[in-house]
Motif scaffolding. Structure first.
Motif, PDB file in Angstrom:
ATOM      1  N   VAL A   1       0.849  -1.204   0.000  1.00 49.13           N
ATOM      2  CA  VAL A   1       0.000   0.000   0.000  1.00 49.13           C
ATOM      3  C   VAL A   1       0.882   1.251   0.000  1.00 49.13           C
ATOM      4  N   CYS A   2       1.930   1.226   0.841  1.00 50.54           N
ATOM      5  CA  CYS A   2       2.860   2.367   0.910  1.00 50.54           C
ATOM      6  C   CYS A   2       3.476   2.632  -0.460  1.00 50.54           C
ATOM      7  N   ALA A   3       3.932   1.561  -1.107  1.00 52.68           N
ATOM      8  CA  ALA A   3       4.565   1.694  -2.429  1.00 52.68           C
ATOM      9  C   ALA A   3       3.577   2.313  -3.422  1.00 52.68           C
ATOM     10  N   GLY A   4       2.341   1.819  -3.392  1.00 51.85           N
ATOM     11  CA  GLY A   4       1.308   2.352  -4.279  1.00 51.85           C
ATOM     12  C   GLY A   4       1.025   3.817  -3.995  1.00 51.85           C
ATOM     13  N   MET A   5       1.011   4.145  -2.701  1.00 50.48           N
ATOM     14  CA  MET A   5       0.761   5.536  -2.282  1.00 50.48           C
ATOM     15  C   MET A   5       1.868   6.458  -2.798  1.00 50.48           C
ATOM     16  N   PHE A   6       3.118   6.009  -2.646  1.00 47.53           N
ATOM     17  CA  PHE A   6       4.256   6.808  -3.133  1.00 47.53           C
ATOM     18  C   PHE A   6       4.092   7.078  -4.616  1.00 47.53           C
ATOM     19  N   PHE A   7       3.740   6.022  -5.337  1.00 41.69           N
ATOM     20  CA  PHE A   7       3.612   6.108  -6.788  1.00 41.69           C
ATOM     21  C   PHE A   7       2.529   7.122  -7.180  1.00 41.69           C
ATOM     22  N   LEU A   8       1.390   7.020  -6.508  1.00 43.87           N
ATOM     23  CA  LEU A   8       0.276   7.923  -6.838  1.00 43.87           C
ATOM     24  C   LEU A   8       0.578   9.355  -6.405  1.00 43.87           C
ATOM     25  N   LEU A   9       1.183   9.503  -5.210  1.00 39.54           N
ATOM     26  CA  LEU A   9       1.510  10.847  -4.729  1.00 39.54           C
ATOM     27  C   LEU A   9       2.553  11.503  -5.628  1.00 39.54           C
ATOM     28  N   GLY A  10       3.490  10.678  -6.127  1.00 42.11           N
ATOM     29  CA  GLY A  10       4.497  11.199  -7.044  1.00 42.11           C
ATOM     30  C   GLY A  10       3.871  11.708  -8.322  1.00 42.11           C
ATOM     31  N   LYS A  11       2.842  11.029  -8.766  1.00 40.53           N
ATOM     32  CA  LYS A  11       2.146  11.414 -10.008  1.00 40.53           C
ATOM     33  C   LYS A  11       1.452  12.772  -9.862  1.00 40.53           C
ATOM     34  N   VAL A  12       0.953  13.037  -8.662  1.00 38.66           N
ATOM     35  CA  VAL A  12       0.267  14.335  -8.465  1.00 38.66           C
ATOM     36  C   VAL A  12       1.213  15.394  -7.886  1.00 38.66           C
ATOM     37  N   ASN A  13       2.531  15.140  -7.992  1.00 38.47           N
ATOM     38  CA  ASN A  13       3.555  16.084  -7.524  1.00 38.47           C
ATOM     39  C   ASN A  13       3.365  16.512  -6.079  1.00 38.47           C
ATOM     40  N   SER A  14       3.163  15.534  -5.209  1.00 37.25           N
ATOM     41  CA  SER A  14       2.969  15.864  -3.800  1.00 37.25           C
ATOM     42  C   SER A  14       4.274  16.385  -3.190  1.00 37.25           C
ATOM     43  N   PRO A  15       4.195  17.468  -2.394  1.00 38.19           N
ATOM     44  CA  PRO A  15       5.410  17.980  -1.762  1.00 38.19           C
ATOM     45  C   PRO A  15       6.023  16.985  -0.781  1.00 38.19           C
ATOM     46  N   MET A  16       5.178  16.072  -0.263  1.00 35.92           N
ATOM     47  CA  MET A  16       5.682  15.082   0.687  1.00 35.92           C
ATOM     48  C   MET A  16       6.738  14.179   0.015  1.00 35.92           C
ATOM     49  N   VAL A  17       6.421  13.750  -1.209  1.00 34.78           N
ATOM     50  CA  VAL A  17       7.338  12.888  -1.959  1.00 34.78           C
ATOM     51  C   VAL A  17       8.648  13.633  -2.221  1.00 34.78           C
ATOM     52  N   ASP A  18       8.523  14.926  -2.537  1.00 34.78           N
ATOM     53  CA  ASP A  18       9.687  15.768  -2.789  1.00 34.78           C
ATOM     54  C   ASP A  18      10.573  15.854  -1.542  1.00 34.78           C
ATOM     55  N   LYS A  19       9.907  16.004  -0.391  1.00 35.43           N
ATOM     56  CA  LYS A  19      10.647  16.108   0.878  1.00 35.43           C
ATOM     57  C   LYS A  19      11.380  14.800   1.191  1.00 35.43           C
ATOM     58  N   ILE A  20      10.696  13.680   0.970  1.00 33.93           N
ATOM     59  CA  ILE A  20      11.317  12.376   1.234  1.00 33.93           C
ATOM     60  C   ILE A  20      12.542  12.214   0.342  1.00 33.93           C
ATOM     61  N   ASP A  21      12.381  12.565  -0.925  1.00 35.72           N
ATOM     62  CA  ASP A  21      13.453  12.463  -1.910  1.00 35.72           C
ATOM     63  C   ASP A  21      14.667  13.276  -1.466  1.00 35.72           C
ATOM     64  N   LYS A  22      14.414  14.527  -1.055  1.00 31.84           N
ATOM     65  CA  LYS A  22      15.497  15.413  -0.642  1.00 31.84           C
ATOM     66  C   LYS A  22      16.187  14.879   0.604  1.00 31.84           C
ATOM     67  N   ALA A  23      15.384  14.393   1.554  1.00 34.39           N
ATOM     68  CA  ALA A  23      15.955  13.879   2.809  1.00 34.39           C
ATOM     69  C   ALA A  23      16.855  12.682   2.527  1.00 34.39           C
ATOM     70  N   MET A  24      16.410  11.797   1.633  1.00 40.03           N
ATOM     71  CA  MET A  24      17.193  10.601   1.326  1.00 40.03           C
ATOM     72  C   MET A  24      18.505  10.946   0.630  1.00 40.03           C
ATOM     73  N   ILE A  25      18.458  11.935  -0.270  1.00 41.06           N
ATOM     74  CA  ILE A  25      19.680  12.366  -0.968  1.00 41.06           C
ATOM     75  C   ILE A  25      20.671  12.960   0.036  1.00 41.06           C
ATOM     76  N   SER A  26      20.147  13.749   0.981  1.00 42.35           N
ATOM     77  CA  SER A  26      21.027  14.349   1.989  1.00 42.35           C
ATOM     78  C   SER A  26      21.697  13.286   2.833  1.00 42.35           C
TER      79      SER A  26
END
Lengths: 287, 175
Positions: free
Chosen positions: A28-53
């Motif tokens: 479910v989490c994986a599916g949620m990430f995928f869908l949230l990424g499609k709608v350009n959710s800022p949450m996905v952006d934040k997770i991405d940035k945190a992981m890169i850091s």
């Protein structure tokens, strides 16, 4: 004894149920990430940035031996090609001497005309150099990760390699920035054919040859024509070289980038004063 | 008390070997090589490692490990977040169903089965990403990428076998 056995059985069953629930939750989490990424959710952006850091420093350490190996390889490669390179450079030097005289004359003429027309010169661009520390691991995306240190880099800034455009900054997280290359499917850059001023959009397609789209079917575009940014949309200044037309078959114009992106070690991030962060909210894609 | 704590930590570390090895190998292959057109032949190491460890060490490398590998792949390859997570977990789901059959295979047959299962995985991912971008991505580059992944299979498996023999020699150490 029997009671204990029953309890252990119940605990075992509960653990099995929880394990199954956990697996479902992960899906479910994986599916949620995928869908949230499609709608350009800022949450996905934040997770991405945190992981890169978090993982960026690991990448920097791993990249170090690769850089040393590459330098040794380049050293021997250069030595083996020194004679041929010297010959080419002599010929180039001769051509440049001729051009230099022409440029001097044109420069004086240009200054005079600018004064006559009250021409307002474009903004001076500032740039920083950044080291590439990671490249995308598959052919589904074309991106690189660069180390920017404490420099103030913003989303949307242009990235040059060997004096030609190779991409733009997609996201910045701490000391690292992700660069979406012009060959990536998400890259869309307004361009113009230098010779004929035919306009179009350079669209990445995840191959080494992005395509120029939205071009008139009868447009004069020939193999070898230089493609430069048109400046339309305001994100990229006009006149920055990107590549050459490699083929024009039935209106499908393929472009070969000037810079060999795979061989670039350092890139230049250029700031022309306008970034995606300053654009209205709706424009998440480069026009 | 102290001994049991150390023993627990040791078992935890040993069980983490497959995941740590996968992540380290993935990072190694994200390294920029700075050589012409090498990007198109970069293998997808995560798939090989997930394939190997899911079959060989099912208990140390389950769905959660696949989730983490997929998550890191998404972050570093700039794929839409969730794509590789979903795909890796689905991959593990399929491998769990086939693990008994695949476990008994020799290296060569294991390689052959990887070609088929891996190809199905790559094509499914291509389809998912094509749906995401609402346009078909170039299949040639994807297949080139897959061919290089298949070519790198023996090398990556050798590293994993060495790690397994070194750190996880007994079957069911964590059972």
């Amino acid at each position: 004894m029997k009671k204990n056995g029953a309890w252990l059985l119940k605990i075992g069953q509960l653990r099995a149920v929880l394990r199954r629930f956990f697996v479902v939750l992960l899906f479910v989490c994986a599916g949620m990430f995928f869908l949230l990424g499609k709608v350009n959710s800022p949450m996905v952006d934040k997770i991405d940035k945190a992981m890169i850091s978090v993982t960026g420093p690991v990448m920097s350490v791993i990249e170090f031996p690769a850089r040393i190996i590459h330098r040794i390889y380049t050293y021997f490669y250069d030595i083996s090609h020194i004679y041929a390179d010297n010959k080419i450079l002599r010929a180039e030097n001769h051509q440049l001497m001729v051009l230099q005289n022409k440029v001097r004359t044109l420069e004086v003429e240009n200054q005079l005309l600018e004064r006559l027309l009250n021409y307002v010169p474009p903004l001076e661009a500032s740039f920083i150099s950044a080291k590439i520390i990671a490249e995308s691991g598959d052919n589904f995306t074309h991106m690189i990760l660069v180390y920017i240190g404490d420099e103030n880099v913003k989303r949307g800034q242009i990235v040059l390699g060997d004096e030609s455009v190779i991409g733009r900054i997609d996201s910045v997280s701490g000391h690292y920035a992700k660069v979406i290359l012009v060959t990536d499917i998400n890259s869309k850059i307004p361009v113009v054919v230098e010779r004929t001023r035919v306009r179009g959009i350079l669209s990445g397609n995840n191959t080494a040859f992005p395509q120029m789209i939205f071009v008139r079917s009868n447009a004069d575009v020939q193999e070898g024509d230089v493609i430069v940014t048109s400046g339309v949309g305001g994100m990229f200044p006009a006149g920055l070289p990107i590549g050459f037309v490699s083929s024009n078959k039935g209106g499908v114009i393929s472009v070969e980038t000037m810079a060999d992106i795979s061989r670039i070690e350092y890139v230049r991030i250029v700031d022309y004063g306008l970034t995606l962060d300053e654009l209205p909210d709706s424009s998440t894609e480069v026009p | 008390m102290n001994d049991s704590w150390q023993e627990n930590a040791r078992i935890m570390l040993i069980n983490a070997v497959p995941l740590l090895a996968t992540i380290l190998l993935m990072f190694l292959f994200y390294m920029p090589i700075h050589m012409s057109q090498t990007n198109f032949f970069r293998p997808t190491i995560g798939v090989i490692c997930v394939y190997y460890w899911t079959i060989r060490k099912k208990d140390s490398f389950g769905y959660f490990a696949a989730f983490r590998v997929g998550f890191l792949t998404d972050i570093y390859s700039s794929s839409p977040l969730g794509t590789n997570v979903l795909m890796m977990m689905f991959f593990v789901f399929v491998l769990h169903r086939l693990s008994k059959l695949l476990y008994a295979l020799s290296f060569c047959w294991s390689w052959v089965s990887f070609i088929f299962i891996g190809l199905a995985f790559i094509l499914l991912k291509w389809l998912l990403l094509s749906l995401y971008h609402q346009s078909f991505l170039s299949l040639t580059e994807v297949l080139l990428n897959f061919i290089s992944t298949v070519m790198f299979y023996p090398l990556i498996v050798s590293v994993n076998v060495w790690l397994q023999n070194k750190f996880l020699p007994q079957e069911g150490i964590n059972e």
